[in-house]
Write an enzyme that holds these catalytic residues in place. Sequence first.
Site, PDB file in Angstrom:
ATOM      1  N   SER A   7       0.839  -1.200   0.000  1.00 26.70           N
ATOM      2  CA  SER A   7       0.000   0.000   0.000  1.00 26.70           C
ATOM      3  C   SER A   7       0.872   1.247   0.000  1.00 26.70           C
ATOM      4  O   SER A   7       1.627   1.499   0.946  1.00 26.70           O
ATOM      5  CB  SER A   7      -0.905  -0.008   1.230  1.00 26.70           C
ATOM      6  OG  SER A   7      -1.556   1.228   1.322  1.00 26.70           O
ATOM      7  N   HIS A  32      -0.792  -0.939  -4.465  1.00 26.53           N
ATOM      8  CA  HIS A  32      -2.153  -0.563  -4.087  1.00 26.53           C
ATOM      9  C   HIS A  32      -2.164   0.928  -3.729  1.00 26.53           C
ATOM     10  O   HIS A  32      -1.399   1.378  -2.874  1.00 26.53           O
ATOM     11  CB  HIS A  32      -2.583  -1.411  -2.890  1.00 26.53           C
ATOM     12  CG  HIS A  32      -3.986  -1.180  -2.452  1.00 26.53           C
ATOM     13  ND1 HIS A  32      -5.064  -1.784  -3.069  1.00 26.53           N
ATOM     14  CD2 HIS A  32      -4.495  -0.407  -1.466  1.00 26.53           C
ATOM     15  CE1 HIS A  32      -6.173  -1.394  -2.466  1.00 26.53           C
ATOM     16  NE2 HIS A  32      -5.856  -0.555  -1.493  1.00 26.53           N
ATOM     17  N   ASP A  34      -4.397   4.064  -2.477  1.00 26.27           N
ATOM     18  CA  ASP A  34      -5.637   4.559  -1.872  1.00 26.27           C
ATOM     19  C   ASP A  34      -5.834   6.019  -2.230  1.00 26.27           C
ATOM     20  O   ASP A  34      -4.946   6.845  -2.008  1.00 26.27           O
ATOM     21  CB  ASP A  34      -5.563   4.429  -0.344  1.00 26.27           C
ATOM     22  CG  ASP A  34      -5.655   2.986   0.110  1.00 26.27           C
ATOM     23  OD1 ASP A  34      -6.528   2.263  -0.397  1.00 26.27           O
ATOM     24  OD2 ASP A  34      -4.855   2.591   0.974  1.00 26.27           O
ATOM     25  N   MET A  36      -8.251   9.116  -1.268  1.00 22.55           N
ATOM     26  CA  MET A  36      -9.225   9.489  -0.232  1.00 22.55           C
ATOM     27  C   MET A  36      -9.685  10.927  -0.424  1.00 22.55           C
ATOM     28  O   MET A  36      -8.877  11.789  -0.793  1.00 22.55           O
ATOM     29  CB  MET A  36      -8.577   9.370   1.150  1.00 22.55           C
ATOM     30  CG  MET A  36      -8.032   7.997   1.452  1.00 22.55           C
ATOM     31  SD  MET A  36      -7.385   7.953   3.138  1.00 22.55           S
ATOM     32  CE  MET A  36      -6.741   6.285   3.189  1.00 22.55           C
ATOM     33  N   HIS A  65      -7.680   2.149  -5.388  1.00 26.18           N
ATOM     34  CA  HIS A  65      -8.816   1.971  -4.495  1.00 26.18           C
ATOM     35  C   HIS A  65      -9.413   3.351  -4.203  1.00 26.18           C
ATOM     36  O   HIS A  65      -8.802   4.154  -3.508  1.00 26.18           O
ATOM     37  CB  HIS A  65      -8.290   1.281  -3.215  1.00 26.18           C
ATOM     38  CG  HIS A  65      -9.285   1.141  -2.123  1.00 26.18           C
ATOM     39  ND1 HIS A  65      -8.925   0.772  -0.841  1.00 26.18           N
ATOM     40  CD2 HIS A  65     -10.636   1.294  -2.097  1.00 26.18           C
ATOM     41  CE1 HIS A  65     -10.001   0.708  -0.069  1.00 26.18           C
ATOM     42  NE2 HIS A  65     -11.044   1.035  -0.802  1.00 26.18           N
ATOM     43  N   MET A  67     -11.536   5.615  -2.334  1.00 26.67           N
ATOM     44  CA  MET A  67     -12.302   5.774  -1.090  1.00 26.67           C
ATOM     45  C   MET A  67     -12.942   7.162  -1.138  1.00 26.67           C
ATOM     46  O   MET A  67     -12.627   8.043  -0.337  1.00 26.67           O
ATOM     47  CB  MET A  67     -11.371   5.640   0.114  1.00 26.67           C
ATOM     48  CG  MET A  67     -10.712   4.286   0.191  1.00 26.67           C
ATOM     49  SD  MET A  67      -9.247   4.355   1.217  1.00 26.67           S
ATOM     50  CE  MET A  67      -9.634   3.165   2.442  1.00 26.67           C
ATOM     51  N   MET A 137     -12.720  -5.070   2.990  1.00 26.45           N
ATOM     52  CA  MET A 137     -12.014  -4.262   3.991  1.00 26.45           C
ATOM     53  C   MET A 137     -11.935  -5.079   5.280  1.00 26.45           C
ATOM     54  O   MET A 137     -12.968  -5.507   5.806  1.00 26.45           O
ATOM     55  CB  MET A 137     -12.767  -2.956   4.262  1.00 26.45           C
ATOM     56  CG  MET A 137     -12.786  -1.958   3.121  1.00 26.45           C
ATOM     57  SD  MET A 137     -11.170  -1.440   2.499  1.00 26.45           S
ATOM     58  CE  MET A 137     -10.377  -0.804   3.989  1.00 26.45           C
ATOM     59  N   ASP A 175      -7.842  -5.897   2.445  1.00 25.94           N
ATOM     60  CA  ASP A 175      -7.211  -4.594   2.659  1.00 25.94           C
ATOM     61  C   ASP A 175      -7.429  -4.145   4.101  1.00 25.94           C
ATOM     62  O   ASP A 175      -8.563  -3.886   4.502  1.00 25.94           O
ATOM     63  CB  ASP A 175      -7.850  -3.593   1.668  1.00 25.94           C
ATOM     64  CG  ASP A 175      -7.166  -2.237   1.679  1.00 25.94           C
ATOM     65  OD1 ASP A 175      -6.156  -2.064   2.387  1.00 25.94           O
ATOM     66  OD2 ASP A 175      -7.652  -1.335   0.967  1.00 25.94           O
TER      67      ASP A 175
END
Length: 220
Positions: A7, A32, A34, A36, A65, A67, A137, A175
């Site tokens: 990540s 990966h 993220d 946000m 990903h 979010m 998750m 994750d």
Amino acid sequence: MCIIAPSLLEADYKCLGEQLKIMEKAGAEYVHIDVMDGNFVPNLACGMKMIHGLKDAAHLVFDVHLMINEPIRFVKRIQEAGADVISVHYEACSNVEETLKEIKHCGLRAGIVLNPETSEEVLTEEIWKLADVIQIMTVHPGRDGQHFIEDTLNKIEKIRKRTTETGEWKDIEVDGSINCENIGKVVKAGANIIVSGKALFNGNLAENIANMKQTAVMEG
Ligand code: ZN
């Protein structure tokens, strides 16, 4: 054989390009990322420019990903930035099917993410058909310092059972707070893509990736 997806959130931001090269050399295959929005989750992270800037640093699958609320708004731009896989939260889309279709329309693999409290029963036939990846998750999204939620193992098992029964392969990605102590459990339950942050970036990244891969094989 499962895939380790470090990540980016926990990487050393002073030398991100170098860290991506280390991941590739150590056999990580995926990174990966993220994204946000400070709205769907109480934090901010990563944007298109960053993804684009890192794209050529190494040969890794860019697993993004989102979010964020109503992620359909950003799918095209994230694809242009360099994503290979885009995953969106079931909880964040007013129209999950349309969002997954938009990802597929952009030529990418589509993932659907379920929060710990969201049941696998929300995966309707249509969502199931559209999703290439089911991401579970194993902590609450967007918050730091949480423990792995054991109850999620049951959900992973049920989803893996559904892929076996229907004969339709789906990647199952986990994750949240995965480390060498719990990777065996998630792999045994049926997960095959393992996101990990702190457990990989604390200490020697290459050694930690190798250890985690080995533990997954031995205990999974
Ligand atoms: Zn993530």
